[in-house]
Design an enzyme around this catalytic site. Structure first.
Site, mmCIF file in Angstrom:
data_model
loop_
_atom_site.group_PDB
_atom_site.id
_atom_site.type_symbol
_atom_site.label_atom_id
_atom_site.label_comp_id
_atom_site.label_asym_id
_atom_site.label_seq_id
_atom_site.Cartn_x
_atom_site.Cartn_y
_atom_site.Cartn_z
ATOM 1 N N ASP A 1 9.745 29.188 -31.558
ATOM 2 C CA ASP A 1 10.714 28.119 -31.259
ATOM 3 C C ASP A 1 10.049 27.087 -30.349
ATOM 4 O OD1 ASP A 1 10.620 30.146 -29.286
ATOM 5 O OD2 ASP A 1 12.524 29.492 -28.435
ATOM 6 N N PHE B 1 5.692 34.935 -34.647
ATOM 7 C CA PHE B 1 6.746 35.774 -35.230
ATOM 8 C C PHE B 1 7.935 34.897 -35.587
ATOM 9 C CE2 PHE B 1 5.351 40.170 -34.457
ATOM 10 C CZ PHE B 1 4.212 39.901 -33.723
ATOM 11 N N ALA B 2 8.393 35.024 -36.828
ATOM 12 C CA ALA B 2 9.579 34.271 -37.257
ATOM 13 C C ALA B 2 10.465 35.213 -38.051
ATOM 14 C CB ALA B 2 9.174 33.073 -38.091
ATOM 15 N N GLY C 1 14.354 36.639 -39.087
ATOM 16 C CA GLY C 1 15.745 36.190 -39.222
ATOM 17 C C GLY C 1 15.801 34.670 -39.279
ATOM 18 N N HIS D 1 4.884 29.552 -15.891
ATOM 19 C CA HIS D 1 6.215 29.257 -16.425
ATOM 20 C C HIS D 1 6.785 27.976 -15.809
ATOM 21 C CE1 HIS D 1 10.337 29.843 -17.658
ATOM 22 N NE2 HIS D 1 10.043 30.986 -18.250
ATOM 23 N N GLU E 1 8.210 39.932 -21.410
ATOM 24 C CA GLU E 1 7.725 38.971 -20.405
ATOM 25 C C GLU E 1 7.592 39.645 -19.033
ATOM 26 O OE1 GLU E 1 8.774 34.522 -20.125
ATOM 27 O OE2 GLU E 1 10.093 35.439 -18.630
HETATM 28 N N1 UDP Z 1 12.138 36.060 -32.433
HETATM 29 C C1 UDP Z 1 12.378 36.009 -33.821
HETATM 30 N N2 UDP Z 1 13.656 36.229 -34.283
HETATM 31 C C2 UDP Z 1 14.701 36.508 -33.458
HETATM 32 C C3 UDP Z 1 14.457 36.545 -32.063
HETATM 33 C C4 UDP Z 1 13.179 36.311 -31.592
HETATM 34 O O1 UDP Z 1 11.468 35.759 -34.598
HETATM 35 O O2 UDP Z 1 15.822 36.693 -33.953
HETATM 36 C C5 UDP Z 1 10.747 35.873 -31.949
HETATM 37 C C6 UDP Z 1 10.322 34.406 -32.061
HETATM 38 O O3 UDP Z 1 8.927 34.364 -32.259
HETATM 39 C C7 UDP Z 1 10.674 33.872 -30.688
HETATM 40 C C8 UDP Z 1 10.302 35.064 -29.798
HETATM 41 O O4 UDP Z 1 10.666 36.215 -30.575
HETATM 42 O O5 UDP Z 1 9.947 32.699 -30.400
HETATM 43 C C9 UDP Z 1 10.978 35.112 -28.437
HETATM 44 O O6 UDP Z 1 12.380 35.003 -28.558
HETATM 45 P P1 UDP Z 1 13.162 33.721 -28.016
HETATM 46 O O7 UDP Z 1 12.365 32.497 -28.320
HETATM 47 O O8 UDP Z 1 14.551 33.766 -28.548
HETATM 48 O O9 UDP Z 1 13.171 33.976 -26.444
HETATM 49 P P2 UDP Z 1 13.228 32.827 -25.317
HETATM 50 O O10 UDP Z 1 11.972 32.010 -25.446
HETATM 51 O O11 UDP Z 1 14.474 32.014 -25.577
HETATM 52 O O12 UDP Z 1 13.287 33.614 -24.036
HETATM 53 MN MN MN Z 2 11.149 31.082 -27.211
#
Ligand code: UDP
Ligand code: MN
Length: 308
Positions: free
Chosen positions: A167, A75-76, A78, A187, A257
């Site tokens: 990310d 998912f990507a 924004g 984790h 999660e």
């Molecule tokens: N994500 C996205 N756009 C956003 C926020 C989240 O596409 O504005 C998706 C993306 O795939 C991201 C995942 O949701 O890898 C999980 O969010 P994030 O990585 O911010 O959470 P973290 O790993 O920091 O807990």
């Molecule tokens: Mn992430």
């Protein structure tokens, strides 16, 4: 040649080879010593995959002839499209190389999907998706979107699947040793912590609730996978529980999660991936980490998320 001379000459060759290839020496040392420094099976006898616990040649000889396809959801939404290039390019170098991989990319900005050259047998499909003004919502709604994708496209058509956070980046081999019916990843930040320290949802009002005296691992939400029919049950259950929580106006501590951890507690993964498969760029490398395969990259939360 006398046997002594022959032995000396053989040893010279071995020493030279090891000097030329430090990775080979590491592999040999690990295979001689084994992995006594970490648990390599869970209490329910699911393997925990670490460097030095598997024979890749043998694993490939099992899976390669089956001509399997592995779907991968990303998912990507924004500003997160900026991670795609590095993730996809590094995946082409390290992720299930030599296998058929079909990336399913969910985005609200299809124009920003970079052109990345994919190897033979690998495909990318873009699925236009609505965004949201809350990052929590974007992250947790992955469950229902994956559910729909499995029902419409994956069930009985692909052999295995993974869901990956965008990310992220691959740094080293991630291959067929990761495949199983139901796969979770331990984790990085909570490996070795006591269950009481795990950031499970502790409020009984949430469907993700886990009491303090339960639990065995804390799994990262950035990676999960398995056979499509098994993952379907997982995402379906999480989606239903997220819906109930929403109706009760409660959001679990770590959104999907937390629900994933609840699901894995009562529906145990059949294979656990060690933190090698989900490390963090900002985390100091520990001695048990013989290799870092996949990591979460550093991001500026305040800048990149729609709300902070
Ligand atoms: N994500 C996205 N756009 C956003 C926020 C989240 O596409 O504005 C998706 C993306 O795939 C991201 C995942 O949701 O890898 C999980 O969010 P994030 O990585 O911010 O959470 P973290 O790993 O920091 O807990
Ligand atoms: Mn992430």
């Amino acid at each position: 040649m006398k046997w002594k001379e022959k032995w000396r000459s053989n040893m010279r060759t071995v020493t030279l080879r090891l000097r030329q290839n430090p990775y080979l020496s590491l592999t040999i040392i690990i295979s001689l010593v084994g992995r006594s420094d970490v648990d390599t099976t869970s209490q329910w006898l699911a393997p925990i995959v670490w460097e030095g616990t598997f024979d890749l040649k043998m694993i490939d000889s099992i899976y390669k002839p089956q001509n399997i396809t592995v779907a991968t959801t990303i998912f990507a939404l924004g500003k997160y499209t900026r991670f795609l290039k590095d993730l996809l390019e590094s995946a082409e170098k390290h992720f299930l190389v030599g296998y058929r991989v079909h990336y399913y990319l969910f985005t609200d900005l299809p124009d920003q999907v970079p052109l990345v050259k994919l190897s033979e047998g690998r495909k990318l499909s873009v699925i236009k998706t609505e965004s949201s003004n809350r990052w929590q919502e974007i992250s947790l709604r992955r469950m229902e979107r994956i559910e729909k994708l499995i029902e419409e496209k994956l069930l009985h058509k692909v052999d295995y699947m993974f869901s990956l956070d965008v990310d992220s980046k691959f740094y080293a081999h991630w291959g067929a040793e990761s495949l199983a019916d139901l796969v979770g990843v331990v984790h990085a930040w909570f490996f070795g912590s006591s269950t009481q320290q795990f950031p499970y949802e502790r409020r009984p009002e949430s469907q993700a609730y886990i009491p303090y005296d339960e639990g065995d691992y804390y799994y990262g939400g950035a990676v999960f996978g398995g056979r499509p029919e098994k993952v379907l049950k997982l995402v379906q259950t999480c989606r239903k529980n997220l819906d109930i929580d929403r109706a009760n106006q409660i959001e679990a501590l770590w959104q999907e999660e937390s629900h994933l951890n609840k699901y894995f507690l009562y529906n145990k993964p059949t294979k656990l991936l060690s933190p090698e498969y989900l490390w963090d760029d900002i985390k100091k490398r520990r001695s048990f980490m013989k290799v870092v395969r996949f990591t979460q990259v550093v991001k500026n939360y305040a800048e990149i998320r729609p709300n902070h």
